[in-house]
Every structure is written in structure tokens, then in C-alpha cells.
Design a protein around this motif. Sequence first.
Motif, mmCIF file in Angstrom:
data_model
loop_
_atom_site.group_PDB
_atom_site.id
_atom_site.type_symbol
_atom_site.label_atom_id
_atom_site.label_comp_id
_atom_site.label_asym_id
_atom_site.label_seq_id
_atom_site.Cartn_x
_atom_site.Cartn_y
_atom_site.Cartn_z
ATOM 1 N N PRO A 196 0.823 -1.212 0.000
ATOM 2 C CA PRO A 196 0.000 0.000 0.000
ATOM 3 C C PRO A 196 0.859 1.266 0.000
ATOM 4 N N THR A 197 0.353 2.286 -0.663
ATOM 5 C CA THR A 197 1.008 3.592 -0.657
ATOM 6 C C THR A 197 0.040 4.627 -0.121
ATOM 7 N N ILE A 198 0.572 5.586 0.589
ATOM 8 C CA ILE A 198 -0.274 6.632 1.159
ATOM 9 C C ILE A 198 -0.744 7.554 0.045
ATOM 10 N N ASP A 199 -2.032 7.807 0.042
ATOM 11 C CA ASP A 199 -2.633 8.770 -0.879
ATOM 12 C C ASP A 199 -2.610 10.120 -0.159
ATOM 13 N N GLY A 248 -2.571 18.037 0.686
ATOM 14 C CA GLY A 248 -1.872 16.826 0.282
ATOM 15 C C GLY A 248 -0.470 17.075 -0.215
ATOM 16 N N VAL A 249 0.093 18.214 0.156
ATOM 17 C CA VAL A 249 1.455 18.563 -0.235
ATOM 18 C C VAL A 249 2.466 17.950 0.733
ATOM 19 N N ALA A 250 2.047 17.773 1.984
ATOM 20 C CA ALA A 250 2.903 17.198 3.023
ATOM 21 C C ALA A 250 2.026 16.338 3.933
ATOM 22 N N LEU A 251 2.667 15.439 4.641
ATOM 23 C CA LEU A 251 1.964 14.591 5.601
ATOM 24 C C LEU A 251 2.384 14.955 7.025
ATOM 25 N N PRO A 252 1.458 14.831 7.974
ATOM 26 C CA PRO A 252 1.845 15.047 9.368
ATOM 27 C C PRO A 252 2.838 13.967 9.803
ATOM 28 N N THR A 253 3.701 14.310 10.723
ATOM 29 C CA THR A 253 4.587 13.305 11.304
ATOM 30 C C THR A 253 3.751 12.334 12.131
ATOM 31 N N ILE A 254 4.335 11.213 12.485
ATOM 32 C CA ILE A 254 3.608 10.213 13.283
ATOM 33 C C ILE A 254 3.101 10.823 14.580
ATOM 34 N N ASP A 255 3.936 11.592 15.267
ATOM 35 C CA ASP A 255 3.491 12.177 16.532
ATOM 36 C C ASP A 255 2.349 13.170 16.311
ATOM 37 N N ASN A 256 2.376 13.904 15.190
ATOM 38 C CA ASN A 256 1.273 14.814 14.888
ATOM 39 C C ASN A 256 0.011 14.049 14.496
ATOM 40 N N LEU A 257 0.173 12.899 13.851
ATOM 41 C CA LEU A 257 -0.994 12.058 13.535
ATOM 42 C C LEU A 257 -1.663 11.552 14.810
ATOM 43 N N VAL A 258 -0.849 11.203 15.798
ATOM 44 C CA VAL A 258 -1.398 10.752 17.082
ATOM 45 C C VAL A 258 -2.245 11.860 17.703
ATOM 46 N N VAL A 259 -1.739 13.086 17.659
ATOM 47 C CA VAL A 259 -2.470 14.230 18.210
ATOM 48 C C VAL A 259 -3.745 14.478 17.408
ATOM 49 N N LEU A 260 -3.653 14.459 16.077
ATOM 50 C CA LEU A 260 -4.842 14.667 15.251
ATOM 51 C C LEU A 260 -5.920 13.626 15.563
ATOM 52 N N ALA A 261 -5.515 12.369 15.674
ATOM 53 C CA ALA A 261 -6.475 11.308 15.980
ATOM 54 C C ALA A 261 -7.167 11.566 17.317
ATOM 55 N N GLU A 262 -6.417 11.988 18.292
ATOM 56 C CA GLU A 262 -6.988 12.287 19.612
ATOM 57 C C GLU A 262 -7.938 13.474 19.532
ATOM 58 N N VAL A 263 -7.522 14.528 18.865
ATOM 59 C CA VAL A 263 -8.346 15.740 18.749
ATOM 60 C C VAL A 263 -9.639 15.448 17.992
ATOM 61 N N PHE A 264 -9.552 14.641 16.921
ATOM 62 C CA PHE A 264 -10.726 14.333 16.109
ATOM 63 C C PHE A 264 -11.565 13.193 16.684
ATOM 64 N N GLY A 265 -11.007 12.458 17.648
ATOM 65 C CA GLY A 265 -11.731 11.327 18.233
ATOM 66 C C GLY A 265 -11.843 10.143 17.281
ATOM 67 N N VAL A 266 -10.785 9.931 16.486
ATOM 68 C CA VAL A 266 -10.751 8.828 15.522
ATOM 69 C C VAL A 266 -9.420 8.090 15.666
ATOM 70 N N THR A 267 -9.239 7.053 14.856
ATOM 71 C CA THR A 267 -7.951 6.365 14.828
ATOM 72 C C THR A 267 -7.093 6.970 13.729
ATOM 73 N N MET A 268 -5.804 6.670 13.754
ATOM 74 C CA MET A 268 -4.926 7.147 12.687
ATOM 75 C C MET A 268 -5.340 6.539 11.353
ATOM 76 N N ASP A 269 -5.871 5.323 11.379
ATOM 77 C CA ASP A 269 -6.351 4.692 10.148
ATOM 78 C C ASP A 269 -7.496 5.475 9.518
ATOM 79 N N ASP A 270 -8.258 6.183 10.338
ATOM 80 C CA ASP A 270 -9.347 7.007 9.812
ATOM 81 C C ASP A 270 -8.815 8.261 9.123
ATOM 82 N N ILE A 271 -7.597 8.635 9.417
ATOM 83 C CA ILE A 271 -7.002 9.842 8.839
ATOM 84 C C ILE A 271 -6.225 9.502 7.573
ATOM 85 N N ILE A 272 -5.438 8.440 7.634
ATOM 86 C CA ILE A 272 -4.555 8.093 6.526
ATOM 87 C C ILE A 272 -5.341 7.353 5.446
#
Length: 82
Positions: free
Chosen positions: A3-6, A46-70
Motif C-alpha cells: 500500500p502507498t499513502i494517498d 496533500g502537499v505534506a503529511l503530518p509526522t507520526i506524533d502529529n498524527l497521534v495528536v490529530l487522531a486524539e483531537v478528532f476522536g478517531v484512529t490514525m487509520d481514519d485519517i490516513i
Amino acid sequence: MIPTIDMAGTGRNISVLRKRAGLTVADLQRVFGFATPQAIYKWQRGVALPTIDNLVVLAEVFGVTMDDIIATQNDDSIRKSA
């Protein structure tokens, strides 16, 4: 197949989830303590991706999993704009 990140799909997901959470880009800027909002705009475009630590924060703030973001290529979970 590996898989590749879109990046564009991930950006759309971030934008949709941010809006669903009732947050502005400025709100996220404050959460992350960024001096400017450019990183968030780059994520959403879609020009840049959040770092893993920023994805963790986004998931927490949005109340979702990282899989829901990526989004990955050929991923049916890409959210459509509201």
C-alpha cells in the motif's frame, strides 16, 4: 501489493475531520503550538503529511484512529467533502 499513502486523500480526510470536529485551521495551529498555519494547510492540500506524533495528536483531537485519517491508494475509506 504494497500500500502507498494517498497524500491528497489523507489531506481531504484531515480537512473533513477538522470541519466535523468544529475546528478551524487556527484552532489546530494552537493545539500544535505552530507559529503559522502553513503546515496544516499543506496537510489539507496533500502537499505534506503530518509526522507520526502529529498524527497521534490529530487522531486524539478528532476522536478517531490514525487509520481514519490516513488514506491509501485504492482505499474506499476516503471521505467525500460534506
